[in-house]
Design a protein around this motif. Structure first.
Motif, PDB file in Angstrom:
ATOM      1  N   VAL A  35       0.861  -1.167   0.000  1.00 14.29           N
ATOM      2  CA  VAL A  35       0.000   0.000   0.000  1.00 14.29           C
ATOM      3  C   VAL A  35       0.905   1.228   0.000  1.00 14.29           C
ATOM      4  N   ASP A  36       0.324   2.380  -0.263  1.00 11.43           N
ATOM      5  CA  ASP A  36       1.131   3.595  -0.360  1.00 11.43           C
ATOM      6  C   ASP A  36       1.317   4.290   0.984  1.00 11.43           C
ATOM      7  N   ILE A  37       0.237   4.317   1.792  1.00 16.53           N
ATOM      8  CA  ILE A  37       0.241   5.054   3.060  1.00 16.53           C
ATOM      9  C   ILE A  37      -0.454   4.201   4.102  1.00 16.53           C
ATOM     10  N   VAL A  38       0.047   4.238   5.316  1.00 15.72           N
ATOM     11  CA  VAL A  38      -0.648   3.590   6.431  1.00 15.72           C
ATOM     12  C   VAL A  38      -0.768   4.573   7.584  1.00 15.72           C
ATOM     13  N   TRP A  39      -1.848   4.407   8.332  1.00 16.73           N
ATOM     14  CA  TRP A  39      -2.000   5.052   9.627  1.00 16.73           C
ATOM     15  C   TRP A  39      -2.116   3.928  10.627  1.00 16.73           C
ATOM     16  N   THR A  40      -1.208   3.900  11.599  1.00 15.18           N
ATOM     17  CA  THR A  40      -1.166   2.754  12.497  1.00 15.18           C
ATOM     18  C   THR A  40      -0.560   3.143  13.836  1.00 15.18           C
ATOM     19  N   VAL A  41      -0.620   2.218  14.764  1.00 16.68           N
ATOM     20  CA  VAL A  41      -0.024   2.374  16.094  1.00 16.68           C
ATOM     21  C   VAL A  41       1.382   1.794  16.074  1.00 16.68           C
ATOM     22  N   ASN A  42       2.369   2.578  16.476  1.00 17.30           N
ATOM     23  CA  ASN A  42       3.745   2.079  16.524  1.00 17.30           C
ATOM     24  C   ASN A  42       3.863   0.799  17.333  1.00 17.30           C
ATOM     25  N   GLY A  43       3.150   0.745  18.452  1.00 14.48           N
ATOM     26  CA  GLY A  43       3.287  -0.367  19.368  1.00 14.48           C
ATOM     27  C   GLY A  43       2.791  -1.693  18.840  1.00 14.48           C
ATOM     28  N   TYR A  44       2.031  -1.679  17.742  1.00 17.58           N
ATOM     29  CA  TYR A  44       1.582  -2.948  17.159  1.00 17.58           C
ATOM     30  C   TYR A  44       2.754  -3.751  16.600  1.00 17.58           C
ATOM     31  N   THR A  45       3.857  -3.070  16.301  1.00 19.06           N
ATOM     32  CA  THR A  45       5.075  -3.753  15.845  1.00 19.06           C
ATOM     33  C   THR A  45       6.153  -3.509  16.909  1.00 19.06           C
ATOM     34  N   ALA A  46       6.043  -4.254  17.983  1.00 18.98           N
ATOM     35  CA  ALA A  46       6.869  -4.014  19.168  1.00 18.98           C
ATOM     36  C   ALA A  46       8.358  -4.107  18.850  1.00 18.98           C
ATOM     37  N   GLY A  47       9.114  -3.145  19.363  1.00 16.93           N
ATOM     38  CA  GLY A  47      10.559  -3.156  19.231  1.00 16.93           C
ATOM     39  C   GLY A  47      11.094  -2.449  18.004  1.00 16.93           C
ATOM     40  N   LEU A  48      10.219  -2.088  17.044  1.00 13.93           N
ATOM     41  CA  LEU A  48      10.702  -1.430  15.826  1.00 13.93           C
ATOM     42  C   LEU A  48      11.017   0.045  16.040  1.00 13.93           C
ATOM     43  N   PHE A  49      10.392   0.661  17.029  1.00 12.39           N
ATOM     44  CA  PHE A  49      10.526   2.108  17.204  1.00 12.39           C
ATOM     45  C   PHE A  49      10.897   2.439  18.655  1.00 12.39           C
ATOM     46  N   PRO A  50      12.036   1.910  19.131  1.00 14.16           N
ATOM     47  CA  PRO A  50      12.377   2.079  20.553  1.00 14.16           C
ATOM     48  C   PRO A  50      12.640   3.527  20.952  1.00 14.16           C
ATOM     49  N   ARG A  51      13.182   4.326  20.046  1.00 13.10           N
ATOM     50  CA  ARG A  51      13.428   5.728  20.385  1.00 13.10           C
ATOM     51  C   ARG A  51      12.108   6.480  20.579  1.00 13.10           C
ATOM     52  N   THR A  52      11.183   6.246  19.671  1.00 16.85           N
ATOM     53  CA  THR A  52       9.910   6.957  19.734  1.00 16.85           C
ATOM     54  C   THR A  52       9.108   6.556  20.966  1.00 16.85           C
ATOM     55  N   GLU A  53       9.364   5.353  21.486  1.00 19.33           N
ATOM     56  CA  GLU A  53       8.648   4.867  22.668  1.00 19.33           C
ATOM     57  C   GLU A  53       8.765   5.805  23.860  1.00 19.33           C
ATOM     58  N   VAL A  54       9.828   6.587  23.925  1.00 17.28           N
ATOM     59  CA  VAL A  54      10.022   7.445  25.091  1.00 17.28           C
ATOM     60  C   VAL A  54       8.824   8.369  25.290  1.00 17.28           C
ATOM     61  N   PHE A  55       8.151   8.717  24.198  1.00 20.20           N
ATOM     62  CA  PHE A  55       7.013   9.635  24.304  1.00 20.20           C
ATOM     63  C   PHE A  55       5.739   8.941  24.777  1.00 20.20           C
ATOM     64  N   GLU A  56       5.742   7.622  24.831  1.00 22.99           N
ATOM     65  CA  GLU A  56       4.586   6.874  25.311  1.00 22.99           C
ATOM     66  C   GLU A  56       4.603   6.666  26.822  1.00 22.99           C
ATOM     67  N   LEU A  57       5.732   6.889  27.444  1.00 19.32           N
ATOM     68  CA  LEU A  57       5.919   6.472  28.826  1.00 19.32           C
ATOM     69  C   LEU A  57       5.022   7.237  29.791  1.00 19.32           C
ATOM     70  N   PRO A  58       4.492   6.560  30.808  1.00 21.40           N
ATOM     71  CA  PRO A  58       3.642   7.240  31.783  1.00 21.40           C
ATOM     72  C   PRO A  58       4.400   8.344  32.507  1.00 21.40           C
ATOM     73  N   PHE A  59       3.759   9.489  32.588  1.00 21.47           N
ATOM     74  CA  PHE A  59       4.276  10.667  33.265  1.00 21.47           C
ATOM     75  C   PHE A  59       5.473  11.278  32.533  1.00 21.47           C
TER      76      PHE A  59
END
Length: 344
Positions: free
Chosen positions: A87-111
């Motif tokens: 497909v050309d474009i996707v809208w999705t949740v990063n966390g559905y593919t665990a471990g692929l986006f470890p840097r971006t995960e920092v913004f998900e952390l509680p508090f």
């Protein structure tokens, strides 16, 4: 489902559903996502973004949206579908593919994410090129955003302190969410959000971490009795979403078309999205209250108790990042500083 099968399904769907407008356009895109066409996410995020780009292009761009995984596959396969050009474009949740986006995960952390989605959206935008882009090989990220944050929705358990969560089976879509649940002494159960109503009704899970905005479309007020959030709309972490295009497709576009996409994916849009998702959450809260559910807002002392209980989640992310060669402490501080700057 393997890539050739998905590609065949995409081709069939495109031939069946392509509109006369898409045939006439110079640049045609298939946008695939996992939620239904009547969800707030589709109606207030995905569709308006696509329509704004089409309008700005004066008919040169057509974006056909395929919700509900209608082109085949499962939500965790969306990133791969975009990278492979299925497909050309996707809208999705990063966390559905665990471990692929470890840097971006920092913004998900509680508090780390507090209670302001616009602030976190803009913070990710600020640090993207220097800190995050390298995670998105094969993709051209249009924008990253978060939802208002995870409330705790329980079937029959009133929760006011961390100890009240112990032993529950709680749905989560991401590994940071799983770490949050484990830190509270509960058991994480991974699943995409469309599977949640059935899991709650069958007591496969006792509770879920999801934003309130998803309540109306999934009718979660029918499977739960309690909705819990912290003081001042504080939440238990959040999720990062991405709107991404296949990199080769992006590189094939002329600069003026690329600029249209950039113009509609920048700071103004990210700030607008933050407000949209706050309003979506307010609507979800109103629905659960109208249904007779108990909306529990923790006081500050109770909220502080959860923050203390969840400090190990931050430590765990820093440790995991460091093992992967990422300066976790530095990135954590950059994320907090960027969010704080926009919160002010």
């Amino acid at each position: 489902m393997n890539t050739p099968k998905i590609a065949a399904m995409v081709g069939l769907a495109a031939s069946l559903f392509a509109s006369s407008a898409s045939v006439a356009a110079e640049f045609n895109f298939k946008l695939h996502h996992f939620l239904g066409p009547q969800t707030p996410s589709h109606l207030k995020t995905v569709a308006p973004w696509a329509e704004a780009i089409e309008e700005a292009s004066n008919g040169r761009v057509d974006i056909e949206i395929y919700p509900s995984m209608s082109l085949g596959g499962t939500p965790p396969e969306l990133v791969g579908q975009a990278r492979d050009g299925v497909v050309d474009i996707v809208w999705t949740v990063n966390g559905y593919t665990a471990g692929l986006f470890p840097r971006t995960e920092v913004f998900e952390l509680p508090f780390v994410h507090r209670n302001d989605p616009a602030a976190t959206n803009l913070a990710m935008y600020d640090v993207f090129d220097a800190e995050l882009r390298q995670e998105y090989q094969g993709l051209e990220v249009m924008f990253l955003h978060v939802h208002q944050g995870n409330g705790l929705h329980t079937v029959d358990k009133e929760v006011r302190m961390p100890a009240d969560v112990e032993g529950l089976k709680i749905r989560t879509p991401s590994r940071t969410g799983a770490w949050t649940i484990e830190a509270l002494g509960a058991a994480p159960v991974a699943m995409p959000v469309p599977s949640l109503p059935q899991a709650l009704s069958k007591k496969t899970v006792d509770a879920a971490f999801v934003p309130f905005e998803i309540v109306p479309s999934l009718k979660l007020e029918q499977q739960t009795n309690y909705q819990i959030e912290g003081a001042d709309q504080m939440r238990f972490g959040t999720l990062v979403f991405q709107m991404s295009m296949n990199k080769a497709k992006w590189d094939s576009l002329p600069e003026d078309i690329q600029q249209i996409f950039k113009d509609h994916s920048g700071r103004e849009w990210l700030e607008q999205l933050g407000q949209v998702w706050i309003e979506n959450d307010d609507e979800g809260i109103a629905q659960v209250v109208a249904a007779g559910n108990e909306h529990i807002v923790l006081d500050q002392a109770q909220t502080d108790a959860f923050e203390k209980a969840l400090e190990p989640v931050i430590t765990r992310w820093v440790d995991e990042a460091t093992k992967s060669g990422i300066d976790g402490e530095a990135l954590l501080q950059k994320a907090r500083d960027a969010i704080a700057a926009h919160s002010e």
